[in-house]
Design a protein around this motif. Structure first.
Motif, PDB file in Angstrom:
ATOM      1  N   GLU A  45       0.775  -1.204   0.071  1.00 16.71           N
ATOM      2  CA  GLU A  45      -0.043   0.057  -0.093  1.00 16.71           C
ATOM      3  C   GLU A  45       0.776   1.233  -0.028  1.00 16.71           C
ATOM      4  O   GLU A  45       0.472   2.215  -0.665  1.00 16.71           O
ATOM      5  CB  GLU A  45      -0.822  -0.133   1.144  1.00 16.71           C
ATOM      6  CG  GLU A  45      -1.813   1.002   1.252  1.00 16.71           C
ATOM      7  CD  GLU A  45      -2.990   1.013   2.476  1.00 16.71           C
ATOM      8  OE1 GLU A  45      -3.855   1.770   2.251  1.00 16.71           O
ATOM      9  OE2 GLU A  45      -2.605   0.407   3.415  1.00 16.71           O
ATOM     10  N   ASN A  49       1.111   3.837  -3.009  1.00 12.76           N
ATOM     11  CA  ASN A  49       0.354   5.308  -2.871  1.00 12.76           C
ATOM     12  C   ASN A  49       1.849   6.106  -3.649  1.00 12.76           C
ATOM     13  O   ASN A  49       1.665   7.456  -4.117  1.00 12.76           O
ATOM     14  CB  ASN A  49       0.268   5.751  -1.498  1.00 12.76           C
ATOM     15  CG  ASN A  49      -0.950   5.356  -1.285  1.00 12.76           C
ATOM     16  OD1 ASN A  49      -1.887   5.765  -1.851  1.00 12.76           O
ATOM     17  ND2 ASN A  49      -1.180   4.660  -0.140  1.00 12.76           N
ATOM     18  N   ASN A  54      -3.152   7.807  -4.366  1.00 10.08           N
ATOM     19  CA  ASN A  54      -4.426   7.344  -3.425  1.00 10.08           C
ATOM     20  C   ASN A  54      -5.603   6.688  -4.648  1.00 10.08           C
ATOM     21  O   ASN A  54      -5.929   5.595  -4.352  1.00 10.08           O
ATOM     22  CB  ASN A  54      -5.074   8.193  -2.563  1.00 10.08           C
ATOM     23  CG  ASN A  54      -4.157   8.373  -1.322  1.00 10.08           C
ATOM     24  OD1 ASN A  54      -3.699   7.494  -0.913  1.00 10.08           O
ATOM     25  ND2 ASN A  54      -4.743   9.575  -0.783  1.00 10.08           N
ATOM     26  N   ASN A  55      -5.872   7.462  -5.638  1.00  6.58           N
ATOM     27  CA  ASN A  55      -6.948   6.974  -6.483  1.00  6.58           C
ATOM     28  C   ASN A  55      -6.566   5.654  -7.223  1.00  6.58           C
ATOM     29  O   ASN A  55      -7.207   4.800  -7.463  1.00  6.58           O
ATOM     30  CB  ASN A  55      -6.952   8.042  -7.413  1.00  6.58           C
ATOM     31  CG  ASN A  55      -7.913   9.240  -6.855  1.00  6.58           C
ATOM     32  OD1 ASN A  55      -8.587   9.185  -5.980  1.00  6.58           O
ATOM     33  ND2 ASN A  55      -7.595  10.386  -7.506  1.00  6.58           N
ATOM     34  N   THR A  57      -4.102   3.670  -6.383  1.00  8.27           N
ATOM     35  CA  THR A  57      -3.735   2.624  -5.395  1.00  8.27           C
ATOM     36  C   THR A  57      -5.154   1.760  -5.071  1.00  8.27           C
ATOM     37  O   THR A  57      -5.194   0.664  -4.702  1.00  8.27           O
ATOM     38  CB  THR A  57      -3.105   3.129  -4.108  1.00  8.27           C
ATOM     39  OG1 THR A  57      -1.793   3.760  -4.396  1.00  8.27           O
ATOM     40  CG2 THR A  57      -2.917   2.167  -2.944  1.00  8.27           C
ATOM     41  N   ASN A  58      -6.235   2.574  -4.870  1.00 12.36           N
ATOM     42  CA  ASN A  58      -7.539   2.221  -4.399  1.00 12.36           C
ATOM     43  C   ASN A  58      -8.180   1.208  -5.395  1.00 12.36           C
ATOM     44  O   ASN A  58      -8.623   0.197  -5.165  1.00 12.36           O
ATOM     45  CB  ASN A  58      -8.382   3.207  -4.242  1.00 12.36           C
ATOM     46  CG  ASN A  58      -8.242   4.192  -3.002  1.00 12.36           C
ATOM     47  OD1 ASN A  58      -7.613   3.564  -1.807  1.00 12.36           O
ATOM     48  ND2 ASN A  58      -8.675   5.246  -2.741  1.00 12.36           N
ATOM     49  N   TRP A  61      -5.805  -1.946  -5.049  1.00 16.82           N
ATOM     50  CA  TRP A  61      -6.117  -2.470  -3.802  1.00 16.82           C
ATOM     51  C   TRP A  61      -7.497  -3.357  -3.977  1.00 16.82           C
ATOM     52  O   TRP A  61      -7.616  -4.381  -3.067  1.00 16.82           O
ATOM     53  CB  TRP A  61      -6.365  -1.448  -2.761  1.00 16.82           C
ATOM     54  CG  TRP A  61      -6.033  -2.115  -1.282  1.00 16.82           C
ATOM     55  CD1 TRP A  61      -6.969  -1.866  -0.378  1.00 16.82           C
ATOM     56  CD2 TRP A  61      -4.510  -2.440  -0.803  1.00 16.82           C
ATOM     57  NE1 TRP A  61      -6.084  -2.806   0.763  1.00 16.82           N
ATOM     58  CE2 TRP A  61      -5.005  -2.700   0.356  1.00 16.82           C
ATOM     59  CE3 TRP A  61      -3.564  -2.445  -1.534  1.00 16.82           C
ATOM     60  CZ2 TRP A  61      -3.785  -3.407   1.205  1.00 16.82           C
ATOM     61  CZ3 TRP A  61      -2.315  -3.029  -0.835  1.00 16.82           C
ATOM     62  CH2 TRP A  61      -2.546  -3.260   0.519  1.00 16.82           C
ATOM     63  N   ASP A  62      -8.579  -3.058  -4.676  1.00 19.16           N
ATOM     64  CA  ASP A  62      -9.624  -3.944  -5.115  1.00 19.16           C
ATOM     65  C   ASP A  62      -9.247  -5.268  -5.624  1.00 19.16           C
ATOM     66  O   ASP A  62      -9.823  -6.315  -5.107  1.00 19.16           O
ATOM     67  CB  ASP A  62     -10.653  -3.258  -5.952  1.00 19.16           C
ATOM     68  CG  ASP A  62     -11.345  -1.958  -5.284  1.00 19.16           C
ATOM     69  OD1 ASP A  62     -11.392  -1.930  -3.994  1.00 19.16           O
ATOM     70  OD2 ASP A  62     -11.715  -1.129  -6.070  1.00 19.16           O
ATOM     71  N   LYS A  65      -7.482  -7.143  -2.165  1.00 21.00           N
ATOM     72  CA  LYS A  65      -8.183  -7.368  -1.078  1.00 21.00           C
ATOM     73  C   LYS A  65      -7.960  -8.988  -0.627  1.00 21.00           C
ATOM     74  O   LYS A  65      -7.882  -9.278   0.328  1.00 21.00           O
ATOM     75  CB  LYS A  65      -9.506  -6.826  -1.130  1.00 21.00           C
ATOM     76  CG  LYS A  65      -9.560  -5.562  -0.878  1.00 21.00           C
ATOM     77  CD  LYS A  65     -11.282  -5.048  -1.139  1.00 21.00           C
ATOM     78  CE  LYS A  65     -11.323  -3.513  -0.796  1.00 21.00           C
ATOM     79  NZ  LYS A  65     -12.458  -3.029  -1.240  1.00 21.00           N
TER      80      LYS A  65
END
Length: 80
Positions: A45, A49, A54-55, A57-58, A61-62, A65
């Motif tokens: 993470e 980043n 952040n955008n 990375t998110n 990240w999905d 998970k």
């Protein structure tokens, strides 16, 4: 198959033009599972980043998970 993948290796295989993209594509196709300690997930993470913000990375990240969290590192012996 379960694997442990170094943060730098994961970063280098994500880019669409990467010569290692087939590794990330295989992960997306559920041909293997990534296993990591909680510390490694936090490192993923942090580095994501730093590289993409952040955008992005998110979004990644999905995909990450469902990564299996290990309490201990998995050591793989290759060869005899």
């Amino acid at each position: 198959m379960n694997i442990v993948i170094d943060t730098n290796c994961l970063i280098s295989c994500i880019g669409k033009k990467s010569s290692y993209r087939n590794v990330f594509d295989a992960f997306l196709e559920n041909r293997f599972s990534i296993c990591a300690s909680s510390e490694i997930l936090l490192e993923y993470e942090e580095v994501f980043n730093r590289f993409w913000g952040n955008n992005v990375t998110n979004i990644y990240w999905d995909y990450l998970k469902p990564v299996t969290t290990l309490n201990k590192y998995l050591y793989i012996s290759i060869g005899n």
